[in-house]
Write a protein that holds these residues in place. Structure first.
Motif, PDB file in Angstrom:
ATOM      1  N   GLY A 153      37.017  44.416  47.695  1.00  0.00           N
ATOM      2  CA  GLY A 153      37.336  43.784  46.412  1.00  0.00           C
ATOM      3  C   GLY A 153      36.114  43.464  45.586  1.00  0.00           C
ATOM      4  O   GLY A 153      36.167  43.476  44.358  1.00  0.00           O
ATOM      5  N   ALA A 154      34.996  43.170  46.236  1.00  0.00           N
ATOM      6  CA  ALA A 154      33.850  42.672  45.469  1.00  0.00           C
ATOM      7  C   ALA A 154      32.508  43.309  45.873  1.00  0.00           C
ATOM      8  O   ALA A 154      31.840  43.938  45.050  1.00  0.00           O
ATOM      9  N   ILE A 155      32.112  43.165  47.130  1.00  0.00           N
ATOM     10  CA  ILE A 155      30.719  43.485  47.493  1.00  0.00           C
ATOM     11  C   ILE A 155      30.374  44.965  47.308  1.00  0.00           C
ATOM     12  O   ILE A 155      29.267  45.302  46.905  1.00  0.00           O
ATOM     13  N   ARG A 156      31.358  45.841  47.542  1.00  0.00           N
ATOM     14  CA  ARG A 156      31.076  47.263  47.326  1.00  0.00           C
ATOM     15  C   ARG A 156      30.688  47.489  45.851  1.00  0.00           C
ATOM     16  O   ARG A 156      29.807  48.288  45.550  1.00  0.00           O
ATOM     17  N   GLN A 157      31.351  46.750  44.951  1.00  0.00           N
ATOM     18  CA  GLN A 157      31.014  46.870  43.520  1.00  0.00           C
ATOM     19  C   GLN A 157      29.623  46.264  43.246  1.00  0.00           C
ATOM     20  O   GLN A 157      28.869  46.791  42.436  1.00  0.00           O
ATOM     21  N   TYR A 158      29.281  45.161  43.945  1.00  0.00           N
ATOM     22  CA  TYR A 158      27.937  44.579  43.747  1.00  0.00           C
ATOM     23  C   TYR A 158      26.886  45.662  44.058  1.00  0.00           C
ATOM     24  O   TYR A 158      25.896  45.795  43.347  1.00  0.00           O
ATOM     25  N   ASP A 161      26.941  39.700  31.508  1.00  0.00           N
ATOM     26  CA  ASP A 161      27.821  40.609  30.769  1.00  0.00           C
ATOM     27  C   ASP A 161      29.066  40.940  31.574  1.00  0.00           C
ATOM     28  O   ASP A 161      30.152  41.008  31.047  1.00  0.00           O
ATOM     29  N   LEU A 162      28.863  41.180  32.889  1.00  0.00           N
ATOM     30  CA  LEU A 162      29.946  41.715  33.702  1.00  0.00           C
ATOM     31  C   LEU A 162      30.054  40.945  35.020  1.00  0.00           C
ATOM     32  O   LEU A 162      29.039  40.657  35.648  1.00  0.00           O
ATOM     33  N   VAL A 163      31.304  40.665  35.420  1.00  0.00           N
ATOM     34  CA  VAL A 163      31.532  39.898  36.647  1.00  0.00           C
ATOM     35  C   VAL A 163      32.473  40.688  37.563  1.00  0.00           C
ATOM     36  O   VAL A 163      33.690  40.685  37.368  1.00  0.00           O
ATOM     37  N   PRO A 164      31.931  41.421  38.551  1.00  0.00           N
ATOM     38  CA  PRO A 164      32.795  42.167  39.472  1.00  0.00           C
ATOM     39  C   PRO A 164      33.445  41.229  40.490  1.00  0.00           C
ATOM     40  O   PRO A 164      32.749  40.533  41.225  1.00  0.00           O
ATOM     41  N   VAL A 165      34.784  41.226  40.501  1.00  0.00           N
ATOM     42  CA  VAL A 165      35.529  40.334  41.401  1.00  0.00           C
ATOM     43  C   VAL A 165      36.831  41.005  41.843  1.00  0.00           C
ATOM     44  O   VAL A 165      37.245  42.001  41.270  1.00  0.00           O
ATOM     45  N   GLY A 166      37.489  40.414  42.837  1.00  0.00           N
ATOM     46  CA  GLY A 166      38.848  40.817  43.206  1.00  0.00           C
ATOM     47  C   GLY A 166      39.826  40.210  42.203  1.00  0.00           C
ATOM     48  O   GLY A 166      39.459  39.330  41.417  1.00  0.00           O
ATOM     49  N   LYS A 167      41.071  40.670  42.261  1.00  0.00           N
ATOM     50  CA  LYS A 167      42.056  40.271  41.249  1.00  0.00           C
ATOM     51  C   LYS A 167      42.307  38.763  41.228  1.00  0.00           C
ATOM     52  O   LYS A 167      42.594  38.187  40.179  1.00  0.00           O
ATOM     53  N   ASP A 168      42.188  38.121  42.388  1.00  0.00           N
ATOM     54  CA  ASP A 168      42.461  36.681  42.446  1.00  0.00           C
ATOM     55  C   ASP A 168      41.521  35.874  41.541  1.00  0.00           C
ATOM     56  O   ASP A 168      41.820  34.742  41.198  1.00  0.00           O
ATOM     57  N   SER A 196      35.349  40.591  33.058  1.00  0.00           N
ATOM     58  CA  SER A 196      35.477  40.810  34.506  1.00  0.00           C
ATOM     59  C   SER A 196      35.528  42.310  34.774  1.00  0.00           C
ATOM     60  O   SER A 196      35.856  43.099  33.884  1.00  0.00           O
ATOM     61  N   PHE A 197      35.157  42.705  35.985  1.00  0.00           N
ATOM     62  CA  PHE A 197      35.322  44.092  36.406  1.00  0.00           C
ATOM     63  C   PHE A 197      36.140  44.070  37.688  1.00  0.00           C
ATOM     64  O   PHE A 197      35.712  43.490  38.695  1.00  0.00           O
ATOM     65  N   ILE A 198      37.312  44.697  37.641  1.00  0.00           N
ATOM     66  CA  ILE A 198      38.183  44.722  38.824  1.00  0.00           C
ATOM     67  C   ILE A 198      38.518  46.162  39.171  1.00  0.00           C
ATOM     68  O   ILE A 198      39.006  46.915  38.325  1.00  0.00           O
ATOM     69  N   GLN A 199      38.217  46.531  40.399  1.00  0.00           N
ATOM     70  CA  GLN A 199      38.502  47.883  40.878  1.00  0.00           C
ATOM     71  C   GLN A 199      39.993  47.923  41.233  1.00  0.00           C
ATOM     72  O   GLN A 199      40.412  47.269  42.188  1.00  0.00           O
ATOM     73  N   ASP A 200      40.769  48.703  40.455  1.00  0.00           N
ATOM     74  CA  ASP A 200      42.233  48.662  40.603  1.00  0.00           C
ATOM     75  C   ASP A 200      42.736  48.911  42.020  1.00  0.00           C
ATOM     76  O   ASP A 200      43.577  48.178  42.529  1.00  0.00           O
ATOM     77  N   ASP A 201      42.199  49.963  42.677  1.00  0.00           N
ATOM     78  CA  ASP A 201      42.778  50.338  43.977  1.00  0.00           C
ATOM     79  C   ASP A 201      42.404  49.401  45.114  1.00  0.00           C
ATOM     80  O   ASP A 201      42.938  49.526  46.220  1.00  0.00           O
ATOM     81  N   THR A 202      41.479  48.474  44.883  1.00  0.00           N
ATOM     82  CA  THR A 202      41.136  47.511  45.937  1.00  0.00           C
ATOM     83  C   THR A 202      41.245  46.072  45.423  1.00  0.00           C
ATOM     84  O   THR A 202      40.657  45.162  45.997  1.00  0.00           O
TER      85      THR A 202
END
Ligand code: ADP
Ligand code: TRP
Length: 330
Positions: free
Chosen positions: A20-25, A138-145, A183-189
């Protein structure tokens, strides 16, 4: 581009945190300046044992490094090493409408799961807004919660800018003392399920920890809740918790073959769990070996966090100066 995010040291990191998050970090550290922190002040809302707090904070730092965050590229630090965050949090709380916090899903979910509803838990999104806004992120990668928390952050930033910055234009977001983040949310995870099928979370006791012992990982995977469809019967992959996790790890062709096994029947849940265990080790054994090495090198980890805090503070200082100036505090 400045990218910012963090995980709470409220437990050991799990595969939900990773996908949900760290892979995007890790991906984003090559695309801009990543600032990734250990949200220890937030974790005070659930961890009250000082030894556990210190141990878990350290463990999240180690996990970040083992999972591929590079301190030469990204800034890694502990939230509480930047005391200005608490100052900004208070200033922001004075422009935050109560209704905005009363609508927060995360607060309601946590209370429903038995976490005590104190002021810290209620004000949690304001501290998170301070974390984000103090670095002009600018951008905050997180899970949907966490999506709603980033929306609350934008609302608070707009309110602050409208109150104190006459040139602020909410349409363009320009002319304010605080930058509006996305926010940046990776849809499939976006939501990784836990072994009980609910969202995987440290506070729900349903996690598969990335750095647990081989035995522990196996135990957790074998304990994933499944229905009682017999081995020979066809199974619906889209209703299966094991398949939801297999999906995270499998390559496209592997997933196609697994899907066929589900729909054809003849393969039991136990075998799918074994496959998942195999995929887990394929994905994480490199990081797990690095983790074992890093544990021996306490000074290195301390040094990374110290340097990270210096860098983060240098970014926060001019933003805080501007906030103090526009509010008339200084
Ligand atoms: P936890 O809920 O386990 O305490 P945190 O709240 O510290 O985890 O979350 C750290 C990051 O991991 C956040 O960006 C959060 O959205 C993400 N995350 C946590 N659990 C999941 C999950 N089950 N699926 C997807 N992302 C998750
Ligand atoms: N609230 C986040 C979580 O529970 C952790 C966090 C605190 C955070 N401050 C942040 C995430 C700022 C992104 C940006 O997952």
């Amino acid at each position: 581009m400045r990218i910012l995010s963090g995980c709470q040291p409220s437990g050991k990191l799990h595969i939900g945190n990773y996908f949900g998050a760290i892979r995007q970090y890790v991906d984003f550290q090559h695309k801009g300046h990543g600032l990734y922190f250990i949200a220890d002040l937030h974790a005070l809302t659930t961890i009250r044992d000082p030894r556990k707090m210190a141990e878990l904070s350290r463990s999240v730092a180690l996990d970040y490094l083992a999972l591929g965050l590079d301190p030469e590229k990204a800034t890694l630090f502990k939230q509480s090493d930047i005391p200005e965050v608490c100052e900004l949090s208070w200033i922001l709380s004075t422009v935050t409408p109560m209704g905005l916090l009363e609508r927060a899903h995360s607060y309601k979910d946590k209370v429903a799961h038995g976490i005590s509803p104190d002021h810290g838990l209620f004000a949690y999104p304001v501290l998170m807004a301070a974390d984000i806004l103090i670095y002009h992120s600018d951008l905050v990668p997180v899970g949907k919660d966490q999506k709603q928390h980033v929306e609350i952050t934008r609302d608070i930033a707009v309110k602050f800018n409208q109150t104190y910055c006459p040139k602020f234009d909410p349409g363009t977001g320009k002319g304010g003392a605080l930058k509006l983040p996305e926010s940046f949310i990776q849809d499939d995870t976006a939501v990784v399920p836990g072994i009980d099928g609910q969202k995987m979370s440290k506070s729900y006791g349903n996690t598969i920890e990335i750095f647990a012992s081989d035995n522990e990982v196996k135990k957790k995977i074998m304990a994933i809740k499944t229905d009682s469809t017999p081995v020979e019967a066809p199974k619906d992959p889209d209703k299966c918790n094991v398949y939801a996790l297999l999906k995270l790890f499998a390559a496209k062709d592997e997933l196609k073959a697994i899907r066929e096994q589900y729909t054809k029947g003849g393969v039991g849940h136990g075998d799918f769990k074994k496959k998942l265990l195999e995929f887990f080790h394929r994905a994480f054994d490199g990081a797990r070996a690095k983790h074992t090495e890093l544990i021996k090198n306490e000074d290195y980890v301390n040094d990374v966090l110290r340097k990270g805090a210096e860098r983060a503070r240098a970014i926060a200082t001019p933003v805080m100066d501007e906030v103090r100036r526009v509010t008339g505090l200084r």
